[in-house]
Design a protein around this motif. Structure first.
Motif, short mmCIF file in Angstrom:
data_model
loop_
_atom_site.label_atom_id
_atom_site.label_comp_id
_atom_site.label_asym_id
_atom_site.label_seq_id
_atom_site.Cartn_x
_atom_site.Cartn_y
_atom_site.Cartn_z
N LEU A 45 0.98 -1.22 0.10
CA LEU A 45 0.27 0.01 -0.15
C LEU A 45 0.94 1.23 -0.26
O LEU A 45 1.03 1.85 -0.74
CB LEU A 45 -0.42 -0.21 1.15
N LEU A 46 1.97 1.13 1.05
CA LEU A 46 3.27 2.57 1.15
C LEU A 46 3.43 2.97 -0.04
O LEU A 46 3.77 3.83 -0.56
CB LEU A 46 3.92 2.41 2.00
N CYS A 47 3.55 1.49 -0.31
CA CYS A 47 4.72 1.81 -2.49
C CYS A 47 3.26 2.21 -3.23
O CYS A 47 4.28 2.47 -4.63
CB CYS A 47 5.17 0.81 -2.97
N SER A 48 2.25 2.14 -3.06
CA SER A 48 0.85 2.92 -4.59
C SER A 48 1.02 3.72 -4.61
O SER A 48 0.24 5.05 -3.74
CB SER A 48 0.27 2.23 -3.63
N PHE A 49 1.52 4.31 -5.34
CA PHE A 49 1.02 6.03 -5.43
C PHE A 49 -0.84 6.19 -5.50
O PHE A 49 -1.04 7.30 -5.40
CB PHE A 49 1.92 6.64 -6.96
N LEU A 89 -1.75 6.59 -2.13
CA LEU A 89 -0.97 7.66 -1.54
C LEU A 89 -2.03 9.03 -2.18
O LEU A 89 -2.54 9.57 -1.13
CB LEU A 89 0.50 8.02 -1.74
N TYR A 90 -1.95 8.91 -3.55
CA TYR A 90 -3.62 10.00 -3.67
C TYR A 90 -4.73 9.88 -3.30
O TYR A 90 -5.02 10.79 -2.98
CB TYR A 90 -3.41 9.74 -5.15
N ALA A 91 -4.88 8.50 -2.64
CA ALA A 91 -6.94 8.65 -1.98
C ALA A 91 -6.17 9.24 -0.50
O ALA A 91 -7.04 10.40 -0.11
CB ALA A 91 -6.31 6.72 -1.86
N ASN A 92 -5.12 9.21 -0.17
CA ASN A 92 -4.97 9.46 1.14
C ASN A 92 -4.89 11.08 0.83
O ASN A 92 -5.25 12.07 1.89
CB ASN A 92 -3.81 9.39 1.51
N ILE A 93 -4.06 11.60 -0.56
CA ILE A 93 -4.06 12.97 -0.27
C ILE A 93 -5.14 13.62 -0.52
O ILE A 93 -5.50 14.62 0.10
CB ILE A 93 -2.65 13.36 -1.36
N ASN A 133 -7.95 13.42 0.50
CA ASN A 133 -9.19 13.09 1.64
C ASN A 133 -8.25 13.26 2.50
O ASN A 133 -9.20 13.57 3.92
CB ASN A 133 -9.33 12.26 2.10
N GLY A 134 -7.34 14.12 3.22
CA GLY A 134 -7.00 15.27 3.59
C GLY A 134 -5.81 14.80 4.75
O GLY A 134 -5.86 14.35 5.95
N LEU A 135 -5.52 13.99 3.92
CA LEU A 135 -4.42 12.43 4.98
C LEU A 135 -3.27 12.59 5.00
O LEU A 135 -2.59 11.59 5.35
CB LEU A 135 -5.32 11.07 5.50
N LEU A 136 -2.64 13.34 4.72
CA LEU A 136 -1.53 13.67 4.23
C LEU A 136 -0.49 12.95 5.69
O LEU A 136 0.82 12.32 5.79
CB LEU A 136 -0.56 15.04 3.85
N HIS A 137 -1.16 13.92 7.03
CA HIS A 137 -0.51 13.99 8.10
C HIS A 137 -0.01 12.50 8.70
O HIS A 137 0.58 11.99 9.13
CB HIS A 137 -0.77 15.03 9.40
N ARG A 138 -1.57 11.73 8.19
CA ARG A 138 -1.69 10.76 9.25
C ARG A 138 -0.81 9.65 8.34
O ARG A 138 -0.06 8.55 8.97
CB ARG A 138 -2.75 9.95 8.88
N LEU A 139 -0.81 9.51 7.02
CA LEU A 139 -0.37 9.16 5.43
C LEU A 139 1.27 9.43 6.27
O LEU A 139 1.96 8.03 6.29
CB LEU A 139 -0.37 9.07 4.67
N LEU A 140 1.73 10.46 6.27
CA LEU A 140 3.39 10.83 7.20
C LEU A 140 3.66 9.77 8.16
O LEU A 140 4.64 9.58 8.58
CB LEU A 140 3.68 12.00 7.52
N GLU A 141 3.22 10.02 9.37
CA GLU A 141 2.40 9.42 10.71
C GLU A 141 2.86 7.26 10.24
O GLU A 141 3.34 6.61 11.02
CB GLU A 141 1.80 9.38 11.79
#
Length: 1738
Positions: free
Chosen positions: A697-701, A704-708, A710-718
């Motif tokens: 998942l973390l290697c799938s753009f 990553l795009y889905a998270n971005i 939906n405003g989840l960039l901070h959670r994704l980086l965590e």
């Protein structure tokens, strides 16, 4: 069955029908979260199977697909499963309950009326009151319709849809099956007719006589076919309703429904309140007491989960409104419950409700629209509270304040007034264990009431009333006290326990065995819940209830009903199997469950679970089943998660389900994903051990795009941080993303971090940022594929801005852009641990950022005018100061304001916290300094200053404060004693910044003029002064224990200086150097001495002989090969040729003479009469003296030593007087006397001009240890010692007159004029002023002992003329083998960096963070700096781009800079050539022909240049053609057959004409007009656009040629008055352009203005297209291009004026031009000098 109803096969089926794929664009980010919409299908069952099948299999899936991009989750409610008409009597309550939870109703009516059950007995709830007045003998279908009508009496017409079957259908039904479709009886036929007529007359949407035909019998059931038209009609009706109710009118619906939702919920809750009447009376009395005293009260109602806080608050609200207590104070009551719905806990929705209620109470007009932003909502909320009149009183009750969240899901509490206004009493309920309760309870105005355990009377009342609702009661007689048995249970202290117990008794107890049932009831709430769960599990064991409940227990936020429904289906499939369930099996089941739980069964199960976990009847489709009660949660965990395997399985179930929610289409694109699923999926994958799958998942753009999105960039980086470098288990099965592009983990993580500051604000730019990554990389390849797919699917294409000249490898940035803000930042603070930073703005917002991810985690709003400063008082506790003199203290973890202090009467200009963080200080324009105790914020001291104050700084010891004053003074005060210690004068302008050094006694101060001064605190004197900035020095901060000083100013520069005086000029040794012949090895031997003459330096080493260096280059020239002795001293002998002869004293007791040659040094001779190592030497014009360990001093004749040819010399005299070894020598300035010092602690003065030389004076016991150095000044002699002191001696009295102390033993001393310089055993170089006694500086020169320090260019004999302080140079030789050259009175400027494009407002360094610092600037940005990188010298800056243009063919681009540099670029390529054409700023450039151009500069000159190519046309250079002068600087150059210059004096000049002719042909643009730009009309004419006092001035210039007359006409347009007549004043236009009849303008506030052809005088305004001034506007055939100081370049569709493209630059955009031959290409430049070559694809 599908064939019968023409239902297309499902996706992936081999029989899939051919159809044109509908376009589903990439969805925008949902406003908040996904919303659920339930559609209840109401009809009889037997005759409507066909219609229901069409709906379920065709209509609803298509509606779900359409609704997904809008964040709507559509759920149909079809109660056919598990329910027959014969069984419907007991299911009436269930059906009506499901109707109550639906938002739309779809009714299908045939001939059958349906089963008519007896009048049902329903709970006494508000939603069921309609049945009291309903006619008798209603069928279930009509009950459902009437139930829905009662719920939405005013909007039923838009929510209810009815479809009447054609009456001709029955004629096609075979006789054998006709009874299944015909009316049951005449009465039923009549009732159906009445129902139809009522629906039509009611005005509801009715579709009559939809066509259908007999379809046959399948699986023993008759079916209807020919329903294609029916399906299409229903699809369009429902889709229109969804758009109208949940998309277009979402905000209106929320505003209208908010009030009724709260009223409905509160009414339901207060009906459930039994007991605690005494506590209600006590709280009411306290409320009344508070109001009688004028309000300003805060009452907290606290309790644990399950204690009944919400029910209590509802009862309290009702009691206050009905005035049940005697003598109550007249007041208004407003209440709000955060549990009323899922969205009720949103802070903006809560504020809207409260504002509407306050408006109503205050008689405000309702037609005024509500504010749209949180800040504006908060401002109006505070305004209404403060506007209550004296006679008005208000009680504001809010339940669940610790559950209020912002739009990002973060808990927020800054909306709570710190101190309620007069006449207002706040009553808040909060969970006892929450951090917010602890904060609120500390407020002075707060009073807490704890619900605690139920008293015995309260328990009795709850049980009696709970059972009485159902006509039951327990015996309480003395002989059979059944009630007492229940009340004495351990868990009976909890209302939840009693409610569950009563339900258990009602449902399962037998009257005859009631006592046994009571005694068998479990004692505690946990046990009772487990008892009920065990029964449920046995009842639904085949459904996999145990597994599903385990999933519920491990879920972080609970499960929605639709989540639980799917998970139950998954569990029922696997719970009966054997063996392990693989990830793929779970995923397949979650996507396509093989079995379904009947809806009726599931509904009953859900209600049972709700009652167990304590949730109320008022639950919507989005409400979650959550285990909020700790005891209930523990019961679930003990029963269903007793083993590790159970917990892992539960997490796996949830992970598989959430995966499907994230990727509903199953193609790994993660489109239309559920935001909550994205949030929790990584956690459950980690908890279940699926690390390999998470890695995928973390290697799938796509992920990553889905998270971005939906405003989840901070959670994704965590998540990346948690994943870390964990080793993957190869046995785990990773998800296969077929057809998708992957990067490696580090590549994806780096991409996110690098673009975090852009993606956090503009998530839609994810594809564009990936596309602009280097070609061949995973990010670029993925984005390219997305764009190609988008072009195939969308006829209009996708706009992506391509950055062609982006560096392939990012350079080593001096700083990193962390974040940008909409309002100007004024301050920044870094927490002591460096985990959190806070930025305050002038608009009153506080932005809390997580430093590890750089993301904003919380946004707070001050109740003050604006934030002037902020400081961390401790980790998690922030203090902020404001422009109106207030101090606010915040808990950054909870976002709660803990204190609000009226501190000053004017702007608080500075603040600082003490080193121990026990106190903080504030200063203000009101001239007062105040010191406060931390963390309570109590006033500790107040001092009044003579003038206003700008800044304050704590001394490291804490009791001394430095104040920066308006009058230019720095005042030191002792706040403990309240005394002003001293005023330090020197600055000519106001002091703006202060900083104490932690490791020294220095104080730095910066002024409005940019001057920085260094002060010695002990002596209160200035020891250094230098010009640091061109504007104000806004920031000063010592770093790295005082070794560095950071300064930053309004000139946007960040500079790093040495923390004290002492500039390192160069060094010898310590690194490898290369000569023409060979490599010299790295020197490791200690350097003992150094002698410099001209450009040569000789260095003596311990045991390693002698080496010769070049002073200029630092390279070694020569090294002795055969001399392996220690060289203790060196002297260049006085000869006619400088640096010709060198004398050395060695450890072997010999002295040697060396002669310099071209190749290095040649030994001349060796001699000596002393019997021990020669330690020191000194020379005068006559003698050379040498000192030895054998206690003697030898005098040698200079003439003998320099004789040619050389003969073996003999000493002139051998002086004896010391009792131990002699360590130092120095001749007097006249050369007549010699001073010596030794290990015997004595100083001896020798008269060397007598014959023979003799001892003239003895100073015994001068120091407490060896004397290591001596020097002679015109007035004193100086000595230094191992006892750490330097003493100045008056030879006339024989006493020392001054003493200086060092921190370690002193090894060498030298003097020049008033300066005394010494080296220490710690490697420090110390400088004192002998006149003032001030220690000027302490330089950390070396890491080990300094053996010698000496003044260069001057011998120790001294010279009488004054020496420039900054040119004083000292050499030091150290034990580290290095010789360094110092200018000790000059500060060392390490680097200057310009990464900001606006003045720097503040900087921050953490207490434990020494390697980085933060800065905020007027350019609205926050930057993070690495000290090590910032120490590197910044490359030469070309300055900002001030002018640019394309060549006529669009192949070349010409750029001009503020530095006077001009560059020619190949478009999209690189610099072709450049030239420094002037020292002044370039103001304009233009092409005359493809290879000829003109350049104007700030010195009023214009030059013409020709581009000269080489023969291969691979390189070129500039040829100067001619130069011209004009009366004033040219702002724009324009070529239309004549080269014109539009100047700042509002004149238009022909550049190439003579001065006389130019005056004759001079044109005037317009009076008092600022030119904004030009636009060629054709080869002989052009438009000129300008701005004059808010009006647009349009000029037209026409020229036939150089020798012909030319003309210019102008006219004004009052744009703002036509487009926005409501404006009180005209706007300030900053950019304009036109094309044919269309004209567009931009103003200083970021608004666009454009006319409306063919009505040329009709103008329209487009608000807020940019956040700052618009700097450039350009037009193409179909685009408007705008650039702004907000760093953005935006593309707008010319027809619709909608934004279609966006690019983010690094700084404010100042220039932009479009390629004349390719209008989809442009070049722009920002204020930082960065040039961007962009294009866009369509």
């Amino acid at each position: 069955m599908d064939k019968i109803h023409n239902i297309p096969p499902s996706a992936g089926s081999t029989e899939q029908a051919e159809r044109v794929p509908a376009l589903t664009p990439i969805p925008s980010t949902p406003r908040l979260r996904w919303r659920g919409v339930r559609v209840f299908v109401s009809s009889t069952f037997r005759d409507m199977h066909g219609e229901r099948d069409v709906l379920v299999r065709n209509v609803f899936p298509e509606l779900q697909r359409r609704a997904a991009p809008y964040g709507l989750h559509l759920q149909e409610v079809d109660l056919r499963w598990g329910v027959t008409e014969e069984e419907a009597g007991r299911m009436v309550e269930l059906c009506l309950a499901e109707v109550c939870r639906s938002q739309l109703l779809l009714g299908i009516l045939g001939e059958r009326y349906g089963l008519v059950p007896p009048r049902p007995t329903l709970p006494e709830l508000p939603q069921y009151r309609w049945i009291e007045s309903a006619p008798p003998r209603l069928s279930i279908t009509e009950m459902e319709i009437r139930q829905f009508e009662s719920l939405y009496p005013e909007s039923a017409e838009s929510r209810m849809f009815f479809y009447f079957r054609s009456p001709h259908f029955s004629s096609s039904v075979p006789v054998a099956w006709r009874t299944e479709f015909a009316a049951e009886s005449k009465e039923s036929e009549s009732r159906m007719s009445d129902l139809r007529n009522r629906l039509v007359s009611r005005g509801l949407k009715v579709n009559k006589n939809y066509p259908c035909e007999w379809g046959g019998v399948e699986e023993g059931k008759p079916f209807v076919s020919g329903l294609e038209k029916f399906g299409k009609i229903v699809l369009e009706d429902l889709w229109e309703a969804l758009l109208a109710l949940f998309v277009e009118e979402a905000d209106k619906t929320e505003a209208v429904s908010g009030v009724t939702e709260q009223e409905f919920y509160q009414d339901a809750q207060q009906r459930q309140c039994h007991g605690r009447e005494k506590l209600i009376a006590i709280v009411m009395a306290k409320v009344q007491e508070t109001l009688c005293k004028g309000g300003k009260g805060l009452i907290l109602v606290e309790g644990a989960p399950g204690d009944g806080k919400t029910v209590f608050m509802a009862a309290l609200t009702n009691a206050l409104r009905t005035g049940q207590s005697k003598g109550t104070h007249s007041c208004d009551v407003i209440s709000y419950f955060t549990a009323a719905s899922q969205s009720a806990c949103n802070v903006e929705q809560m504020l809207r409700y409260l504002i509407r209620s306050l408006r109503e109470k205050l008689g405000k007009p309702e037609e005024v629209s509500l504010p749209t932003t949180y800040k504006d909502l908060l401002a109006e909320f505070y305004s209404h509270l403060n506007s209550l009149e004296k006679h008005q009183s208000l009680i504001l009750l809010i339940d669940g304040v610790d559950l209020v969240e912002d739009a990002k899901g973060q808990l927020i509490s800054d909306w709570i007034p710190h101190c309620p206004p007069p006449g207002v009493c706040l009553v808040l309920s909060v969970t006892s264990s929450s951090s917010l309760r602890q904060i609120l309870a500390k407020k002075k105005v707060s009073v807490s009431f704890s619900l605690g355990q139920l008293s015995l009377p309260d328990r009795r009342e709850i049980v009696q009333k709970e059972l009485a609702m159902y006509g039951k009661k327990l015996n309480d007689s003395a002989f059979n006290n059944q009630l007492q048995i229940l009340l004495m249970k351990k868990g009976a202290v909890s209302p939840l326990y009693l409610c569950l117990a009563c339900k258990e008794l009602r449902s399962f107890a037998v009257f005859e065995k009631m006592k046994e049932s009571l005694q068998s009831l479990p004692q505690s709430l946990r046990q009772l819940v487990q008892h009920c769960l065990s029964r449920l599990e046995s009842q639904y064991k085949e459904r996999g209830l145990g597994w599903a409940m385990g999933a519920l227990a491990v879920s972080n936020t609970g499960l929605r009903e639709m989540d639980l429904y799917t998970i139950l289906a998954m569990c029922s499939e696997f719970c009966t199997g054997s063996g392990l369930v693989t990830w793929r099996e779970l995923l397949q089941s979650a996507r396509k469950p093989q079995s379904h739980v009947p809806m009726a069964v599931f509904s009953q199960l859900t209600r049972n679970i709700q009652s167990l976990i304590g949730q109320s009847y008022c639950q919507g489709p989005d409400s979650r089943l959550a285990l909020t009660n700790p005891e209930v949660k523990l019961a679930f965990e003990e029963l269903f998660l007793s083993r590790d395997d159970d917990r892992s399985r539960a997490h796996s179930l949830l992970a598989a389900y959430l995966w499907v929610q994230c990727d509903p289409e199953g193609n790994s694109t993660f489109l239309h994903c559920d935001t909550d699923a994205l949030v929790h999926l990584p956690f459950h994958l980690m908890s279940s051990g699926h690390w390999a799958i998470l890695h995928s998942l973390l290697c799938s753009f796509d992920f990553l795009y889905a998270n971005i999105r939906n405003g989840l960039l901070h959670r994704l980086l965590e998540t990346y941080s948690l994943f870390g470098k964990r080793t993957l288990d190869n046995e785990l099965e990773a998800e296969d993303f077929s057809g998708t592009v992957h990067g490696d983990l580090e590549e994806c993580h780096t991409f996110l971090k690098h673009h975090a500051h852009i993606l956090s604000s503009w998530p839609a730019l994810f594809v564009q940022q990936a596309f602009n990554e280097p070609e061949g990389g995973a990010a670029h390849t993925w984005a390219k594929g997305v764009l190609e797919q988008g072009q195939k699917n969308s006829p209009r294409g996708v706009h992506v801005m391509r950055w062609h000249n982006k560096p392939g490898n990012a350079r080593n940035e001096f700083s990193e852009l962390v974040s940008t803000f909409l309002s100007k930042p004024t301050c920044v603070a870094l927490s002591p641990t460096g985990r959190t930073s806070v930025v305050g703005t002038g608009k009153g917002s506080l932005h809390i950022l997580h430093m590890a991810t750089g993301q904003e985690v919380r946004l707070l709003f001050s109740s003050c005018d604006g934030i002037s400063g902020c400081i961390f008082l401790e980790e998690g506790l922030l203090g902020s100061t404001s422009f109106n003199g207030k101090i606010e203290m915040w808990d950054t973890d909870s976002g709660c304001r803990t204190a609000c202090i009226d501190a000053h009467s004017s702007n608080i200009t500075g603040s600082d916290v003490s080193a121990d963080r026990k106190h903080f200080a504030t200063v203000s324009l009101d001239t007062k300094l105040k010191v406060w105790a931390s963390p309570k914020g109590t006033l500790a001291a107040t001092l009044i200053n003579p003038c206003p104050l700008n800044c304050v700084a704590f001394h490291p010891e804490g009791h001394i404060l430095a104040l920066g004053c308006w009058d230019g003074c720095v005042r030191l005060c002792n706040w403990l004693s309240g005394e002003m210690v001293v005023a330090l004068s020197g600055h000519q302008q106001s002091v703006r910044s202060l900083s104490f050094s932690l490791s020294s006694s220095l104080l730095s101060s910066g002024s409005l003029s940019g001057e920085v001064r260094l002060w010695s605190v002990p002596t209160s004197s200035c020891v250094g002064c230098y010009q640091a900035h061109k504007g104000s020095a806004e920031v000063l901060s010592f770093m790295q224990e005082g070794r560095l000083l950071l300064s930053a100013g309004s000139d946007s520069m960040v500079k790093l200086w040495s923390g004290s005086l002492g500039f390192s000029v160069g060094q010898l040794g310590g690194v490898k150097t290369q000569t023409d012949s060979y490599w010299f090895p790295e020197v490791k031997s200690p350097a003992l001495c150094v002698a410099v003459a001209g450009v040569y330096a000789a260095v003596g080493y311990h045991g390693d002989g002698l080496q010769l260096f070049s002073v200029e280059s630092g390279k070694r020239i020569w090294a002795s090969e055969d001399v392996s002795v220690s060289i203790h001293c060196l002297v260049w002998a006085m000869t006619q040729n400088e640096a010709e002869l060198l004398v050395s004293g060695g450890g072997d007791s010999y002295m040697r003479i060396w002669r310099r040659t071209e190749g290095g040094m040649e030994p001349q001779a060796s001699f000596g009469k002393q019997k021990a190592p020669v330690i020191a030497m000194a020379q005068s014009s006559t003698y050379l003296a040498s000192a030895s360990e054998d206690f003697t001093i030898a005098l040698w004749s200079i003439q003998d030593l320099t004789a040619n040819p050389f003969t073996d010399p003999s000493p002139v005299s051998l002086l004896r007087g010391h009792s131990k070894g002699v360590t130092c020598l120095c001749f007097s300035p006249s050369g007549e006397q010699l001073l010596s010092g030794g290990k015997d602690q004595a100083l001896l003065v020798w008269n060397v001009m007598s014959s023979p030389p003799s001892l003239s004076q003895s100073l015994l016991h001068c120091h407490g240890d060896w004397i290591t150095g001596c020097a002679w000044t015109p007035h004193f002699v100086v000595s230094c010692s191992v006892d750490c002191t330097v003493r100045l001696w008056d030879l006339s009295t024989g006493h020392w007159v001054q003493e200086f102390s060092g921190s370690d033993s002193l090894t060498s001393v030298c003097c020049l004029q008033k300066y005394v310089i010494a080296g220490s055993g710690q490697g420090e170089l110390l400088v004192w002023n002998s006149e003032s006694g001030v220690e000027i500086t302490k330089i950390p020169a070396h890491k080990s002992t300094i053996h010698q320090c000496c003044v260069l260019d001057h011998t120790d004999s001294g010279k009488s003329q004054e020496v420039n302080e900054e040119n004083l140079m000292v050499a030091t030789a150290s034990d580290d083998g290095i010789v360094k050259f110092w200018q000790p009175l000059k500060v060392h400027h390490h680097s200057t960096i310009s990464e900001h494009s606006g003045g720097i407002q503040a900087a921050a360094m953490g207490q434990d963070v020494v390697s980085a610092f933060l800065t905020v600037s007027e350019d609205f940005s926050l930057r993070s700096w690495c000290i090590d990188t910032a120490m590197e010298e910044c490359p030469i800056k070309k300055g900002s781009v001030t002018a640019l243009c394309f060549s006529p063919l669009g192949q070349l681009v010409l750029l001009g800079y503020t530095s006077g540099r001009v560059e020619m670029w190949w478009f999209q390529s690189s610099v072709l050539c450049w030239k420094q054409v002037t020292e002044h700023m370039i103001t304009a450039v233009t092409f005359l022909q493809e290879e000829q151009f003109a350049v104007s500069s700030g010195d009023c000159s214009v030059s013409l240049w020709q581009l000269a190519w080489n023969s291969q046309r691979t390189s070129a250079h500039f040829l100067h053609v001619s130069s011209y002068k004009v009366p004033s600087p040219v702002l724009f150059l324009l070529y239309c057959s004549v080269l014109f210059g539009i100047c700042d004096d509002e004149c238009i000049y022909s550049i190439t004409e003579s001065e006389e002719t130019r005056e004759h042909h001079e044109l005037s643009f317009s009076y008092n007009t600022v030119p904004l730009g030009t636009k060629l009309n054709d080869k002989k004419s052009a438009w000129i656009l300008g701005e004059s006092k808010g009006d647009i001035v349009l000029g037209f210039i026409f020229a036939m040629g150089p020798d012909m007359d030319r003309s210019c006409s102008t006219f004004k347009m009052d744009v703002s008055e036509k487009a926005a007549p409501e404006l009180a004043c005209k706007t300030c236009f900053t950019a304009a352009t036109l094309d044919k009849e269309f004209m567009v303008c931009g103003d200083s506030r970021g608004n666009l203005w454009f006319n409306m052809p063919p009505e040329l005088s009709s103008w329209k305004k487009k608000m807020g297209v940019h956040h700052d001034r618009i700097t450039v506007l350009r037009l193409t055939d179909n685009k408007i291009i705008s650039a702004s100081h907000d760093r953005t370049v935006k593309l707008w569709d010319l027809q619709t004026k909608k934004q279609v493209g966006l690019f983010i630059c690094k700084g404010p955009v100042v220039s932009l031009e479009v390629n004349p031959c390719h209008p989809n290409e442009l070049v722009c430049a920002d204020r930082q000098g960065q040039v961007y070559y962009l294009s866009w694809r369509e």
